[in-house]
Design a protein around this motif. Structure first.
Motif, PDB file in Angstrom:
ATOM      1  N   LEU A   6      17.698 -42.215   2.683  1.00  0.00           N
ATOM      2  CA  LEU A   6      17.514 -43.328   3.972  1.00  0.00           C
ATOM      3  C   LEU A   6      18.822 -42.625   5.146  1.00  0.00           C
ATOM      4  O   LEU A   6      18.384 -42.599   6.271  1.00  0.00           O
ATOM      5  CB  LEU A   6      17.807 -44.498   3.742  1.00  0.00           C
ATOM      6  CG  LEU A   6      16.413 -45.147   3.023  1.00  0.00           C
ATOM      7  CD1 LEU A   6      16.677 -46.704   2.773  1.00  0.00           C
ATOM      8  CD2 LEU A   6      15.138 -44.972   3.841  1.00  0.00           C
ATOM      9  N   ALA A   7      19.972 -42.516   4.743  1.00  0.00           N
ATOM     10  CA  ALA A   7      20.808 -42.080   5.666  1.00  0.00           C
ATOM     11  C   ALA A   7      20.710 -40.716   6.148  1.00  0.00           C
ATOM     12  O   ALA A   7      20.806 -40.380   7.179  1.00  0.00           O
ATOM     13  CB  ALA A   7      22.204 -42.171   4.790  1.00  0.00           C
ATOM     14  N   ARG A  10      17.907 -41.233   8.589  1.00  0.00           N
ATOM     15  CA  ARG A  10      18.380 -41.780   9.827  1.00  0.00           C
ATOM     16  C   ARG A  10      19.288 -40.745  10.903  1.00  0.00           C
ATOM     17  O   ARG A  10      19.156 -40.686  11.848  1.00  0.00           O
ATOM     18  CB  ARG A  10      19.393 -42.983   9.550  1.00  0.00           C
ATOM     19  CG  ARG A  10      19.499 -43.920  10.486  1.00  0.00           C
ATOM     20  CD  ARG A  10      20.362 -45.172   9.862  1.00  0.00           C
ATOM     21  NE  ARG A  10      19.389 -46.072   9.033  1.00  0.00           N
ATOM     22  CZ  ARG A  10      19.804 -46.187   7.730  1.00  0.00           C
ATOM     23  NH1 ARG A  10      20.647 -45.498   7.404  1.00  0.00           N
ATOM     24  NH2 ARG A  10      18.865 -46.991   7.025  1.00  0.00           N
ATOM     25  N   PRO A  15      13.243 -42.992  12.611  1.00  0.00           N
ATOM     26  CA  PRO A  15      13.413 -44.272  12.819  1.00  0.00           C
ATOM     27  C   PRO A  15      13.006 -45.306  11.575  1.00  0.00           C
ATOM     28  O   PRO A  15      12.171 -46.037  11.527  1.00  0.00           O
ATOM     29  CB  PRO A  15      12.196 -44.847  14.125  1.00  0.00           C
ATOM     30  CG  PRO A  15      11.225 -43.770  13.605  1.00  0.00           C
ATOM     31  CD  PRO A  15      12.024 -42.539  13.147  1.00  0.00           C
ATOM     32  N   VAL A  16      13.857 -44.743  10.509  1.00  0.00           N
ATOM     33  CA  VAL A  16      13.837 -45.675   9.120  1.00  0.00           C
ATOM     34  C   VAL A  16      13.943 -47.071   9.339  1.00  0.00           C
ATOM     35  O   VAL A  16      13.400 -47.879   8.506  1.00  0.00           O
ATOM     36  CB  VAL A  16      14.501 -44.980   8.146  1.00  0.00           C
ATOM     37  CG1 VAL A  16      13.999 -43.688   7.919  1.00  0.00           C
ATOM     38  CG2 VAL A  16      16.028 -45.089   8.241  1.00  0.00           C
ATOM     39  N   ASP A  17      14.754 -47.632  10.062  1.00  0.00           N
ATOM     40  CA  ASP A  17      15.177 -49.146  10.485  1.00  0.00           C
ATOM     41  C   ASP A  17      13.737 -49.787  10.824  1.00  0.00           C
ATOM     42  O   ASP A  17      13.926 -50.990  10.872  1.00  0.00           O
ATOM     43  CB  ASP A  17      16.251 -49.558  11.181  1.00  0.00           C
ATOM     44  CG  ASP A  17      17.535 -48.645  10.373  1.00  0.00           C
ATOM     45  OD1 ASP A  17      17.550 -48.750   9.218  1.00  0.00           O
ATOM     46  OD2 ASP A  17      18.461 -47.843  11.179  1.00  0.00           O
ATOM     47  N   LEU A  18      12.831 -49.104  11.615  1.00  0.00           N
ATOM     48  CA  LEU A  18      11.627 -49.883  11.985  1.00  0.00           C
ATOM     49  C   LEU A  18      10.572 -49.884  10.967  1.00  0.00           C
ATOM     50  O   LEU A  18       9.568 -50.657  11.188  1.00  0.00           O
ATOM     51  CB  LEU A  18      11.158 -49.006  13.285  1.00  0.00           C
ATOM     52  CG  LEU A  18      12.234 -48.780  14.603  1.00  0.00           C
ATOM     53  CD1 LEU A  18      11.547 -47.963  15.406  1.00  0.00           C
ATOM     54  CD2 LEU A  18      12.448 -50.264  15.140  1.00  0.00           C
ATOM     55  N   THR A  20       8.985 -51.137   7.254  1.00  0.00           N
ATOM     56  CA  THR A  20       9.082 -52.297   6.336  1.00  0.00           C
ATOM     57  C   THR A  20      10.003 -51.928   5.245  1.00  0.00           C
ATOM     58  O   THR A  20      10.337 -50.912   4.910  1.00  0.00           O
ATOM     59  CB  THR A  20       7.502 -52.669   5.797  1.00  0.00           C
ATOM     60  OG1 THR A  20       7.200 -51.745   4.890  1.00  0.00           O
ATOM     61  CG2 THR A  20       6.635 -52.818   6.695  1.00  0.00           C
ATOM     62  N   ALA A  21      10.460 -53.116   4.294  1.00  0.00           N
ATOM     63  CA  ALA A  21      11.168 -52.768   3.345  1.00  0.00           C
ATOM     64  C   ALA A  21      10.618 -52.024   2.202  1.00  0.00           C
ATOM     65  O   ALA A  21      11.136 -51.071   1.824  1.00  0.00           O
ATOM     66  CB  ALA A  21      11.582 -54.251   2.836  1.00  0.00           C
ATOM     67  N   ARG A  24      10.672 -48.443   3.172  1.00  0.00           N
ATOM     68  CA  ARG A  24      12.112 -47.983   3.110  1.00  0.00           C
ATOM     69  C   ARG A  24      12.320 -47.526   1.577  1.00  0.00           C
ATOM     70  O   ARG A  24      12.961 -46.609   1.186  1.00  0.00           O
ATOM     71  CB  ARG A  24      13.225 -48.724   3.705  1.00  0.00           C
ATOM     72  CG  ARG A  24      13.346 -48.712   5.278  1.00  0.00           C
ATOM     73  CD  ARG A  24      14.235 -49.544   6.043  1.00  0.00           C
ATOM     74  NE  ARG A  24      14.458 -50.917   5.387  1.00  0.00           N
ATOM     75  CZ  ARG A  24      14.025 -51.828   6.124  1.00  0.00           C
ATOM     76  NH1 ARG A  24      13.278 -51.639   7.029  1.00  0.00           N
ATOM     77  NH2 ARG A  24      14.065 -53.172   5.631  1.00  0.00           N
TER      78      ARG A  24
END
Length: 63
Positions: A6-7, A10, A15-18, A20-21, A24
């Motif tokens: 994820l890092a 990112r 836009p991984v923070d957009l 869903t859990a 991710r």
């Protein structure tokens, strides 16, 4: 140190923070090689998008 998918996504501007859990969670399990492929595809798409945006910003004056 373990690989943080994820890092890495990112950091490349994905836009991984957009997401869903659950989405991710799936991406967090990707290998370094898989993340490399995704980031490579993103770079290619971005390079095409940038060229298209430049074309749209061209101003033509008639008169």
């Amino acid at each position: 140190m373990t690989f943080d998918a994820l890092a890495a996504l990112r950091q490349a501007g994905n836009p991984v923070d957009l997401l869903t859990a659950a989405q991710r969670d799936v991406l967090a399990e990707l290998t370094e090689q898989e993340v490399g492929v995704l980031n490579s595809v993103k770079q290619r798409l971005d390079s095409v998008s940038d060229a298209e945006v430049e074309g749209h910003s061209l101003v033509i004056k008639i008169a």
